[in-house]
Write a protein that holds these residues in place. Structure first.
Motif, mmCIF file in Angstrom:
data_model
loop_
_atom_site.group_PDB
_atom_site.id
_atom_site.type_symbol
_atom_site.label_atom_id
_atom_site.label_comp_id
_atom_site.label_asym_id
_atom_site.label_seq_id
_atom_site.Cartn_x
_atom_site.Cartn_y
_atom_site.Cartn_z
ATOM 1 N N TRP A 35 1.039 -1.086 -0.066
ATOM 2 C CA TRP A 35 0.128 -0.093 0.041
ATOM 3 C C TRP A 35 0.858 1.034 -0.005
ATOM 4 C CZ3 TRP A 35 -0.467 4.129 3.489
ATOM 5 C CH2 TRP A 35 -1.527 4.813 3.674
ATOM 6 N N LEU A 36 0.804 2.148 -1.227
ATOM 7 C CA LEU A 36 1.676 3.216 -1.052
ATOM 8 C C LEU A 36 0.761 4.524 -1.321
ATOM 9 C CD1 LEU A 36 4.701 4.226 -1.580
ATOM 10 C CD2 LEU A 36 4.216 4.204 -3.896
ATOM 11 N N PRO A 37 0.750 5.488 -0.221
ATOM 12 C CA PRO A 37 -0.057 6.638 -0.394
ATOM 13 C C PRO A 37 0.748 7.834 -1.093
ATOM 14 C CG PRO A 37 1.307 6.601 1.840
ATOM 15 C CD PRO A 37 1.782 5.319 0.858
ATOM 16 N N TYR A 39 1.634 11.420 -0.805
ATOM 17 C CA TYR A 39 1.869 12.105 0.571
ATOM 18 C C TYR A 39 2.405 13.326 0.113
ATOM 19 C CZ TYR A 39 6.829 10.913 0.461
ATOM 20 O OH TYR A 39 8.087 10.989 0.440
ATOM 21 N N GLY A 40 2.223 14.400 0.985
ATOM 22 C CA GLY A 40 2.546 15.805 0.579
ATOM 23 C C GLY A 40 1.790 16.818 0.727
ATOM 24 N N PRO A 41 2.142 18.313 0.581
ATOM 25 C CA PRO A 41 1.303 19.224 0.670
ATOM 26 C C PRO A 41 0.081 19.030 -0.137
ATOM 27 C CG PRO A 41 3.336 19.956 -0.204
ATOM 28 C CD PRO A 41 3.225 18.385 -0.213
ATOM 29 N N ARG A 44 -3.294 18.291 1.898
ATOM 30 C CA ARG A 44 -4.327 19.057 2.671
ATOM 31 C C ARG A 44 -5.359 19.828 1.931
ATOM 32 N NH1 ARG A 44 -0.186 22.871 5.202
ATOM 33 N NH2 ARG A 44 0.250 20.964 6.353
ATOM 34 N N ILE A 63 6.024 1.381 -7.097
ATOM 35 C CA ILE A 63 5.433 2.317 -7.969
ATOM 36 C C ILE A 63 5.036 1.824 -9.192
ATOM 37 C CG2 ILE A 63 6.223 4.408 -9.366
ATOM 38 C CD1 ILE A 63 6.607 5.378 -6.649
ATOM 39 N N ILE B 114 9.597 17.092 0.099
ATOM 40 C CA ILE B 114 9.292 15.910 1.021
ATOM 41 C C ILE B 114 9.076 14.632 0.121
ATOM 42 C CG2 ILE B 114 8.529 17.329 2.705
ATOM 43 C CD1 ILE B 114 5.693 16.386 2.230
ATOM 44 N N LEU B 115 9.394 14.662 -0.929
ATOM 45 C CA LEU B 115 9.096 13.258 -1.915
ATOM 46 C C LEU B 115 10.609 12.561 -1.697
ATOM 47 C CD1 LEU B 115 7.345 14.686 -4.775
ATOM 48 C CD2 LEU B 115 6.132 13.375 -3.048
ATOM 49 N N MET B 171 9.328 6.546 0.258
ATOM 50 C CA MET B 171 8.649 5.437 0.104
ATOM 51 C C MET B 171 8.736 4.438 1.273
ATOM 52 S SD MET B 171 8.767 4.177 -4.097
ATOM 53 C CE MET B 171 10.234 4.925 -4.239
ATOM 54 N N GLN B 174 6.610 5.663 4.069
ATOM 55 C CA GLN B 174 5.520 6.048 3.969
ATOM 56 C C GLN B 174 4.324 4.471 3.441
ATOM 57 O OE1 GLN B 174 3.581 8.724 4.977
ATOM 58 N NE2 GLN B 174 5.627 9.452 5.462
ATOM 59 N N MET B 175 5.091 3.741 3.014
ATOM 60 C CA MET B 175 4.246 2.641 2.490
ATOM 61 C C MET B 175 3.954 1.542 3.414
ATOM 62 S SD MET B 175 6.783 0.369 -0.232
ATOM 63 C CE MET B 175 8.105 -0.343 0.301
ATOM 64 N N MET B 176 2.854 0.901 3.223
ATOM 65 C CA MET B 176 2.584 -0.202 4.099
ATOM 66 C C MET B 176 3.051 -1.524 3.555
ATOM 67 S SD MET B 176 -0.693 0.288 6.164
ATOM 68 C CE MET B 176 -1.995 1.540 5.703
ATOM 69 N N ILE B 260 12.304 -1.526 -8.335
ATOM 70 C CA ILE B 260 11.880 -1.103 -9.543
ATOM 71 C C ILE B 260 12.839 -1.923 -10.505
ATOM 72 C CG2 ILE B 260 11.922 0.988 -11.095
ATOM 73 C CD1 ILE B 260 11.502 2.506 -8.145
#
Ligand SMILES: Cc1ncc(C[n+]2csc(CCOP(=O)(O)OP(=O)(O)O)c2C)c(N)n1
Ligand code: SF4
Lengths: 181, 357, 260
Positions: A35-37, A39-41, A44, A63, B114-115, B171, B174-176, B260
């Motif tokens: 599960w990849l969200p 994320y970032g500004p 909001r 990805i 922030i990526l 990544m 943040q990933m699950m 990847i």
């Protein structure tokens, strides 16, 4: 087999949770999941999305540029993700908020009035469950019963929310299955 | 234990607690905030210490103090915050103190974004702080691997009395993914008889990095070098994929970028193009010997990174420049896709042929 | 026709990214109005912090620099020492100013640097998603103080005006609030005054603006205004702490050090 689905909508529509529940169901069944969200500004108040990958083999790239399927809850998400889909994928489209159709004839479109169904079932906030149910109905990516179990587990501490969420799943599932038949 | 679906940041937090990392100091920064948020609830349950403090400068010097007092301490941050920790990191290495620092890398330089990124490779691997020192650097490619590497990081920090860095990207944070927390057994560690934990029954201990006597300073430098050589002999870790079949190209990538590459390799295989992958798990020590061996059958190597090619020089050094080393990368939080890697491999193969003709 | 409401020249025509109901926008406007009123726009250099207002350079219509987290007063010092004719101001959140940037702000104030600081105290870290700030109220729940701020463990919230006012160096220091019109009028006056003193090369200026963060407080914008009034005002009194006009020689020389 590997399927990728992007759940996308406004922040607050519950797309992250819908994706997480699908991933968890897959995991409980012994499948490989990621599960990849986003994320970032932009989170909001803006759009939110997550990619869920379910497969039988260990998942290499988390990805995916071209997901097989999408479940889109608002117009910007449809515009962004439907063009990226691989042919033969399934697009679940929230017809309560999206008036147009995906501009493609090589995919399967499942139209669900998710917000209406959820409101009729008792709370508009469960529209994400309608979407999730419809997606599983259209793809059988996981057995429906296992999904219901996972949703019950999710709401174990708020048991009074279980019936409405399950109802929404079922309604969605029915619409998804219809498309399969 | 059953598998649980967790966010990378939370999995790292839980794995560290289970590894006895019960002293955590931190400062908020995206994309690793879930670590502190998780620990603020979890540390009280396990009798550990969670403290959010004024800055990363303070955090890293708290690690110096806590590690010097003999406790297992650690922190997490992301690129700009890690830069502020470089002062203490140098002191920690010089005073030979054990601690673990996790960097969930974001884009840079400067405030950046922030990526996900892998732009801090050089800072982590070549030093970052001042002076002659190194840190062990681990780079997990999956959450399960992250969960396995945390106990190892704590053990090696204690065993070698050295800072250990864990390099993930946004990544990983943040990933699950499903993770399983397994018991880890390590050989017994030497006692921390150097720690400033009260001098009852022994001579006073001093934790220090000041050496005004050049002879003594040189002695320290040589001692550290000997330690790094031992680490290089014993601690190299790497993984490979597709090396059991014939291959024309060897990809080199670490962390999520390696995953990847695996997808790209599967696609290329469908087209009958044999490509393999070498994935360093320790970035220092860089697993050069194995890479050199694997490079032999390849026509060329291709480093795939989320940076502008910071690892290329280490690869060239490992293969002693006997094979061409190419680079493909994306920056700014754009992640190389399997399709891009496939295209690049094909482009280079076509070019190589053209060049020979 | 008489224009009764228009955008200040110093404010850019650019939609902000702030959440609905956030008070950052109000303070931006007050700054722009003050600079217009004093005719300082073309000499102004703003400094954007790291925090929700990191993109402030998009919202003003004059020069800007963007600083590392907490270091805005250092940049401002550099600007003013290099070009004393410029009008510099640092716009900083509470995490930026009172946590990571504590050393920079205290030393700038103590040196009496002739620039202006607009300090946004919203009792939380906004941009990173609601962690505890140095100004978070006792008992306030945040993502890193899930059981409420425990003052036994992490101390009491910093009162920055009081802290800086304890320095002997002359300065203009005032705390205002921007949650109701009557307070906004006072806030505007304080901001104008701080810039005027800078323009007159008189002293360091510091205006703390009590502000809301409905998103991370988990409240509607309206509820957030009430919460500020009920919880922050009693702890953070609104008043002037220092003004070179009223206290030209604020503290009598104390024995010891002042042997001259
Ligand atoms: C060295 C460093 N550490 C941490 C961060 C992450 N960070 C970004 S904004 C912020 C705090 C913002 O809070 P505040 O200053 O109160 O401003 P607000 O967002 O509430 O307006 C932090 C910690 C960073 N960018 N750089
Ligand atoms: S997070 Fe808070 S401070 Fe930041 S823009 Fe939103 S309301 Fe304002």
């Amino acid at each position: 087999m590997q399927a990728e689905v992007v759940f996308a909508g406004f922040g607050g529509q519950g797309v992250m949770l819908a994706g997480k529940l699908l991933a968890e169901t897959g995991m409980v069944l012994g499948k490989e999941v990621v599960w990849l969200p986003s994320y970032g500004p932009e989170m909001r108040g803006g759009t939110a999305n997550c990619t869920v990958i379910v497969g039988d083999e260990p998942i290499a790239s988390p990805i995916v540029r071209n997901p097989r399927d999408v479940a889109v809850m608002n117009r910007p998400s449809l515009d962004k993700f439907c063009p990226l889909m691989r042919p033969v994928g399934v697009a679940v489209v929230n017809k309560s908020l999206i008036t147009v159709d995906p501009d493609r004839d090589d995919i399967t479109v499942v139209n669900v009035p998710a917000n209406q169904i959820a409101i009729e079932a008792g709370t508009g906030r469960a529209a994400n469950m309608v979407m999730l149910g419809a997606y599983v109905g259209a793809t059988d990516i996981v057995p429906f019963e296992a999904l219901v179990e996972q949703v019950k587990h999710q709401f174990v501490k708020k048991a009074k929310l279980i019936p409405v969420n399950v109802k929404c799943l079922e309604e969605g599932y029915r619409l998804g299955q219809k498309k399969r038949a | 234990m059953a598998k649980v679906l967790m966010k990378g940041n939370e999995a790292i937090a839980e794995a560290s607690i289970r590894a006895g990392g019960l002293y955590y100091f931190g400062y908020p920064i995206t994309p690793q905030n879930e670590v502190a948020e998780y620990l603020s609830r979890r540390m009280p349950e396990v009798g550990g210490t969670f403290l959010q403090v004024e800055s990363e400068v303070a955090v890293s010097n708290m690690l110096y103090g806590a590690a010097g007092a003999g406790v297992r301490c650690w922190t997490t941050s992301s690129s700009p915050g890690i830069s502020l920790m470089m002062e203490a990191l140098s002191y920690i290495a010089a005073a030979e103190l054990p601690c673990v620092i996790v960097n969930i890398m974001r884009t840079g330089p400067g405030l950046g974004g922030i990526l996900p990124s892998q732009g801090d490779y050089r800072q982590a691997v070549k030093g970052g702080g001042h002076g002659d020192y190194r840190s062990i650097v681990y780079a997990p490619a999956s959450l399960q691997e992250a969960v396995e590497l945390m106990p190892l990081a704590f053990d090696r920090a204690d065993r070698y009395r050295t800072p250990v860095l864990v390099l993930g990207d946004g990544m990983i944070g943040q990933m699950m993914e499903p993770v399983e927390f397994r018991e880890h057994e390590f050989p017994p560690l030497p006692p921390k008889d150097w720690a400033t934990d009260g001098c009852k029954g022994r001579k006073p201990n001093v934790v220090n990095s000041l050496y005004l006597d050049p002879v003594k300073e040189e002695e320290l430098n040589r001692k550290l070098v000997a330690k790094y050589e031992e680490i290089a002999r014993k601690e190299m870790k790497s993984d490979e994929y597709g090396t059991d079949k014939p291959y024309r190209v060897l990809l080199v990538a670490y962390g999520t970028t390696a995953r990847i590459c695996r997808t790209a390799i599967a696609r290329l295989a469908e087209e009958g193009i044999g490509v393999a992958l070498f994935r360093p798990i320790t970035l220092f020590p860089f697993p050069a010997a194995r890479l050199k061996e694997l490079s032999r059958p390849a026509e060329f190597l291709l480093s795939v990174e989320m940076s502008t090619g910071q690892m290329v020089e280490d690869i060239e050094l490992a293969v002693r420049c006997r094979k061409p080393v190419h680079f493909y990368g994306r920056q700014g939080g754009l992640v190389p896709t399997p399709e891009e890697v496939v295209d690049e491999v094909k482009r280079l193969l076509a070019g190589a042929k053209g060049g020979a003709a | 026709m008489k224009t009764i409401f228009k955008r200040p020249e110093a404010l850019a025509d650019f939609p902000t990214h702030y959440c609905p109901g956030c008070t950052h926008g109000i303070t931006h406007r007050l700054i722009a109005e003050a600079l217009d009123e004093l005719g300082l726009r073309e000499r102004a250099v703003g400094i954007a912090p790291v925090g929700c207002s990191v993109l402030a350079f998009n919202y003003f219509n004059f020069d800007f620099q963007q600083a590392a987290h907490g270091r805005a007063p250092a940049l401002a010092t550099g600007i003013k020492r290099g070009r004393p004719d410029l009008i510099a101001f640092a716009y900083q959140g509470d995490g930026d100013l009172a946590s990571i940037g504590m050393a920079e702000i205290i030393h700038a104030a103590n040196r009496g640097e002739k620039f202006t600081v607009i300090f946004i105290n919203n009792a939380i870290y906004g941009m990173t998603g609601g962690q505890m700030a140095p100004t978070t109220m006792p008992g306030q729940v945040t993502t890193t103080s899930p059981f409420g701020r425990n003052v036994e463990d992490v101390g009491y919230p910093f009162r920055m005006c009081e802290l800086l006012a304890s320095l002997r160096t002359p300065a203009f220091i005032e705390r205002v609030a921007v949650h109701r019109p009557k307070y906004i009028v006072k806030a505007r006056k304080a901001i104008v005054k701080a810039f005027r003193y800078q323009a007159e090369n008189r002293c360091f200026g510091f205006v703390e603006c009590l502000s809301t963060c409905p998103t991370n407080w988990g409240m509607t914008p309206h509820k957030a205004l009430d919460w500020l009034e009920e919880n922050m005002l009693p702890y953070y009194p609104l008043r002037n702490f220092k003004d070179p006009e009223t206290d030209e020689n604020p503290e009598p020389a104390q024995g010891g050090g002042d042997a001259s």
